[in-house]
Design an enzyme around this catalytic site. Structure first.
Site, PDB file in Angstrom:
ATOM      1  N   ASP A   1      18.416  19.175  -7.292  1.00 20.92           N
ATOM      2  CA  ASP A   1      18.973  18.516  -8.526  1.00 20.92           C
ATOM      3  C   ASP A   1      20.376  19.118  -9.259  1.00 20.92           C
ATOM      4  O   ASP A   1      19.509  20.684  -9.025  1.00 20.92           O
ATOM      5  CB  ASP A   1      18.751  17.714  -9.564  1.00 20.92           C
ATOM      6  CG  ASP A   1      18.376  16.270  -9.024  1.00 20.92           C
ATOM      7  OD1 ASP A   1      18.736  15.853  -7.921  1.00 20.92           O
ATOM      8  OD2 ASP A   1      17.552  15.385  -8.736  1.00 20.92           O
ATOM      9  N   LYS A   2      21.303  19.916  -9.927  1.00 18.19           N
ATOM     10  CA  LYS A   2      22.343  20.922 -10.499  1.00 18.19           C
ATOM     11  C   LYS A   2      21.074  21.116 -11.404  1.00 18.19           C
ATOM     12  O   LYS A   2      21.270  21.998 -11.290  1.00 18.19           O
ATOM     13  CB  LYS A   2      23.181  19.733 -11.250  1.00 18.19           C
ATOM     14  CG  LYS A   2      24.381  20.768 -12.223  1.00 18.19           C
ATOM     15  CD  LYS A   2      25.066  20.294 -12.659  1.00 18.19           C
ATOM     16  CE  LYS A   2      25.756  21.079 -13.686  1.00 18.19           C
ATOM     17  NZ  LYS A   2      26.779  20.515 -14.674  1.00 18.19           N
TER      18      LYS A   2
END
Length: 319
Positions: free
Chosen positions: A139-140
């Site tokens: 995830d970011k």
């Protein structure tokens, strides 16, 4: 989008006699996935002694297979000079330590400035591979180790290892609440039935299993080692929230921000300032696509997570 076309050929050995054509192709051209070879068969890019055949046709041995390889170049994702922390690189794979805030590949809302853009700048030949060789993601706002394929053969090997759950992935996480012991979360994950940007534990979801072990306990939090058997979207975040121990700083699954009872001013400040999930992919192990040897890497947790843990230790003393 443009294409690079190559012409390959091979002679079918007698050891493949009686097998389906698509099975023989998988043996003769191992650098390409079976699904891709079957697609090229359907599109007429494979001939057997000069004639087009179907995937289910049997081979007898001795035939000449000619394959027209079509590799898409993903030109819509432009190279960008974005710095990468490279942990390992050779002719087949690239391993990086992804920082918090870097999106893995372009999507709605993130058209550029991604890891994929950075990879195409670092190694332009990756344009020939799907998503520039990216086979898994973080995830970011999650940091840590990612492996990228640099050749079609490496891509196929890494994807097969992922599907066979052969990767060893170990994470570090800080969660809300004090856990008494480690355990396993074995609960299927799918799209949230109401909030479509979220995942959730749902009966119709895909199997997902997360192992966790307590490394350190604080007054209101726990530091965990987490291992994945599967790699579902947001898996650790969803599973930890499911057992009522959401990740510190998780904006999507953490619920409303709460100040722990009796927290020191330093801890309150640290928690307020920690704006992303406290999750780091610390260790990655896999079978090297070319040599077949087991290889592994590990990286320390990022500085802001180290600081958070230190503040929690000091809070224990202050209390």
């Amino acid at each position: 989008m443009t294409e690079k076309i190559e012409h390959l050929d091979a002679r079918i050995g007698l050891d493949l006699a009686g097998k389906r054509l698509d099975q023989a192709l998988a043996v003769l051209f191992p650098d390409f996935s079976r699904s891709r070879l079957q697609q090229w068969l359907k599109e007429g890019f494979v001939t057997l002694d000069g004639r087009q055949c179907k995937a289910k046709d049997k081979v007898v041995g001795g035939e000449l297979v000619e394959l027209e390889v079509h590799l898409e170049e993903q030109v819509e994702c432009a190279p960008q000079a974005i710095s990468l922390e490279i942990v390992h690189e050779d002719s087949e794979i690239l391993v990086i330590n992804k920082p918090v805030g870097l999106v893995v590949h372009p999507a709605a809302g993130n058209p550029d400035g991604t890891l994929q853009n950075a990879l195409l700048h670092h190694s332009p030949d990756l344009i020939q591979l799907s998503r520039a060789g990216i086979v898994h993601r973080l995830d970011k706002e999650t940091s840590g180790l990612l492996v990228i394929a640099k050749t079609p053969g490496a891509h196929r090997s890494l994807v097969e290892q992922l599907q066979a759950r052969a990767f060893k992935r170990e994470y570090r996480a800080v969660v809300a609440g004090v856990m008494t012991a480690g355990g396993v979360v074995d609960a299927p994950i799918g799209r949230h039935p109401v909030h479509r940007i979220k995942m959730a534990v749902v009966n119709s979801g895909k199997p997902a299993m997360t192992h966790y072990r307590v490394l350190e306990r604080f007054r209101s939090h726990t530091y965990l080692k987490v291992n994945l058997e599967t790699g579902r979207t947001h898996q650790i975040r969803v599973h930890m929230a499911h057992i009522r121990h959401p990740l510190v700083g998780d904006p999507l699954y953490g619920g409303r921000f709460k100040i722990p009872a009796g927290a020191s001013p330093g801890l309150i400040e640290a928690l307020r300032g920690y704006r992303h999930q406290a999750l780091h992919a610390r260790f990655l192990g896999l079978e090297h696509p070319k040599t077949g040897e087991w290889v592994e890497w590990e990286v320390p947790i990022p500085e802001d997570m180290q600081t958070l843990l230190q503040v929690m230790r000091e809070d224990m003393v202050d209390g």
